[in-house]
Design a protein around this motif. Structure first.
Motif, short mmCIF file in Angstrom:
data_model
loop_
_atom_site.label_atom_id
_atom_site.label_comp_id
_atom_site.label_asym_id
_atom_site.label_seq_id
_atom_site.Cartn_x
_atom_site.Cartn_y
_atom_site.Cartn_z
N ASN A 143 37.11 25.73 -15.76
CA ASN A 143 36.55 25.12 -16.97
C ASN A 143 37.01 23.68 -17.08
O ASN A 143 38.16 23.36 -16.78
CB ASN A 143 37.01 25.87 -18.23
CG ASN A 143 36.32 27.20 -18.36
OD1 ASN A 143 36.62 28.12 -17.62
ND2 ASN A 143 35.41 27.30 -19.29
N VAL A 144 36.12 22.82 -17.55
CA VAL A 144 36.47 21.43 -17.80
C VAL A 144 37.47 21.44 -18.96
O VAL A 144 37.16 21.91 -20.05
CB VAL A 144 35.22 20.60 -18.17
CG1 VAL A 144 35.59 19.16 -18.49
CG2 VAL A 144 34.20 20.65 -17.04
N SER A 201 36.52 11.12 -18.14
CA SER A 201 36.80 9.69 -18.32
C SER A 201 36.08 8.92 -17.22
O SER A 201 35.99 9.37 -16.09
CB SER A 201 38.30 9.41 -18.30
OG SER A 201 38.83 9.70 -17.04
N TYR A 202 35.58 7.74 -17.59
CA TYR A 202 34.76 6.95 -16.68
C TYR A 202 35.30 5.53 -16.60
O TYR A 202 35.78 4.98 -17.59
CB TYR A 202 33.31 6.91 -17.18
CG TYR A 202 32.40 6.04 -16.36
CD1 TYR A 202 31.82 6.54 -15.20
CD2 TYR A 202 32.12 4.74 -16.74
CE1 TYR A 202 30.99 5.73 -14.43
CE2 TYR A 202 31.27 3.94 -15.98
CZ TYR A 202 30.72 4.44 -14.83
OH TYR A 202 29.89 3.65 -14.07
N GLY A 203 35.21 4.95 -15.41
CA GLY A 203 35.61 3.56 -15.22
C GLY A 203 34.99 3.04 -13.94
O GLY A 203 34.27 3.75 -13.25
N GLU A 204 35.27 1.79 -13.67
CA GLU A 204 34.79 1.18 -12.43
C GLU A 204 35.94 0.47 -11.76
O GLU A 204 36.83 -0.06 -12.42
CB GLU A 204 33.66 0.19 -12.73
CG GLU A 204 32.40 0.85 -13.20
CD GLU A 204 31.25 -0.13 -13.40
OE1 GLU A 204 31.45 -1.34 -13.20
OE2 GLU A 204 30.16 0.33 -13.74
N PRO A 209 31.60 2.94 -9.48
CA PRO A 209 31.82 3.89 -10.57
C PRO A 209 32.78 5.00 -10.16
O PRO A 209 32.74 5.49 -9.03
CB PRO A 209 30.43 4.46 -10.84
CG PRO A 209 29.48 3.50 -10.24
CD PRO A 209 30.20 2.88 -9.09
N MET A 210 33.64 5.41 -11.10
CA MET A 210 34.61 6.48 -10.86
C MET A 210 34.75 7.30 -12.15
O MET A 210 34.77 6.73 -13.24
CB MET A 210 35.96 5.90 -10.48
CG MET A 210 37.00 6.96 -10.23
SD MET A 210 38.66 6.27 -10.13
CE MET A 210 39.04 6.12 -11.85
N ALA A 211 34.82 8.60 -12.02
CA ALA A 211 35.04 9.48 -13.18
C ALA A 211 36.04 10.54 -12.79
O ALA A 211 36.15 10.92 -11.62
CB ALA A 211 33.73 10.12 -13.61
N ASN A 212 36.80 11.02 -13.78
CA ASN A 212 37.70 12.14 -13.51
C ASN A 212 37.88 13.00 -14.73
O ASN A 212 37.59 12.58 -15.85
CB ASN A 212 39.03 11.68 -12.92
CG ASN A 212 39.80 10.78 -13.84
OD1 ASN A 212 39.87 11.00 -15.04
ND2 ASN A 212 40.38 9.74 -13.29
N PHE A 213 38.31 14.23 -14.50
CA PHE A 213 38.61 15.18 -15.56
C PHE A 213 39.59 16.21 -15.03
O PHE A 213 39.79 16.33 -13.82
CB PHE A 213 37.33 15.85 -16.09
CG PHE A 213 36.58 16.69 -15.07
CD1 PHE A 213 36.83 18.04 -14.93
CD2 PHE A 213 35.61 16.11 -14.27
CE1 PHE A 213 36.13 18.80 -14.01
CE2 PHE A 213 34.91 16.86 -13.34
CZ PHE A 213 35.18 18.22 -13.21
N THR A 260 38.26 14.06 -9.22
CA THR A 260 37.82 12.67 -9.20
C THR A 260 36.48 12.59 -8.48
O THR A 260 36.31 13.20 -7.42
CB THR A 260 38.85 11.77 -8.47
OG1 THR A 260 40.11 11.92 -9.12
CG2 THR A 260 38.43 10.32 -8.50
N ALA A 261 35.54 11.87 -9.08
CA ALA A 261 34.22 11.68 -8.48
C ALA A 261 33.92 10.20 -8.39
O ALA A 261 34.42 9.40 -9.20
CB ALA A 261 33.16 12.38 -9.33
#
Length: 192
Positions: A11-12, A17-20, A26-30, A57-58
């Motif tokens: 489960n998330v 969270s998103y950033g560059e 672009p980068m996102a993680n949870f 991390t994506a």
């Protein structure tokens, strides 16, 4: 290639969270919480086991698509490269499991999801996003699929209680398992 590729179901546990990067990537993680479920024969019921916490991390298009697709509490499957980060804090050694995601999707054993093509994404069908018609200039969708989607939406509206009914395409509020944040778990704070 000696990389460890894994697929994890969980489960998330935090908002995405998103950033560059400085280069504009672009980068996102949870945080992802994965709780083992097993059947206890003595008590004759299902019980929760230990929860494992993983940082996901994506990058690039996947990172952008995660923002509009995931919410805290969503059941997901994550596939990617497993990494274990280690560091020292004083005399204590810390570690954290991370997944460099290649694919992320909703766990359809626990609910339904409606796919929408993202604009400008490689692998999109010719002609644009989604169903042909006024809202999209894409390939036509077979009528039986359109009918099934409309029937599912109508059934969802009919089953929803009066004041809490949601418009088509709206996401219901999430709740239940997997909502512990990194700090609430205690596990991630220790680096276990």
């Amino acid at each position: 290639m000696n990389e460890a590729h894994v697929t994890v179901v969980g489960n998330v546990a935090t908002e995405v969270s998103y950033g560059e990067t400085a280069g504009g990537v672009p980068m996102a993680n949870f945080r992802l919480g994965c709780t083992e479920r097993r059947y206890d024969r003595q008590r004759e019921c299902w019980v929760d086991g230990e929860t494992q916490w993983v940082t996901v991390t994506a990058w690039r298009a996947l990172a952008v698509n995660l923002i509009g697709s995931l919410a805290k509490g969503d059941p997901v499957l994550v596939s990617g490269r497993l990494r274990v980060r280690e560091w020292a804090e004083g005399e204590a050694k810390r570690s954290r499991a991370e997944i460099d995601a290649r694919s992320v999707g909703h766990d359809l054993t626990r609910g339904t999801s409606a796919f929408r093509w993202a604009t400008g994404v490689r692998g999109q069908p010719p002609g644009g996003a989604g169903r042909a018609g006024p809202e999209g200039g894409g390939e036509s969708v077979p009528e039986w699929i359109v009918s099934a989607l409309e029937a599912r939406r109508a059934a969802a509206v009919a089953l929803a209680p009066g004041p809490r009914a949601l418009p088509a395409g709206a996401r219901p509020p999430t709740g239940g398992q997997g909502e512990a944040s990194e700090g609430e778990s205690g596990v991630a704070d220790r680096g276990d």
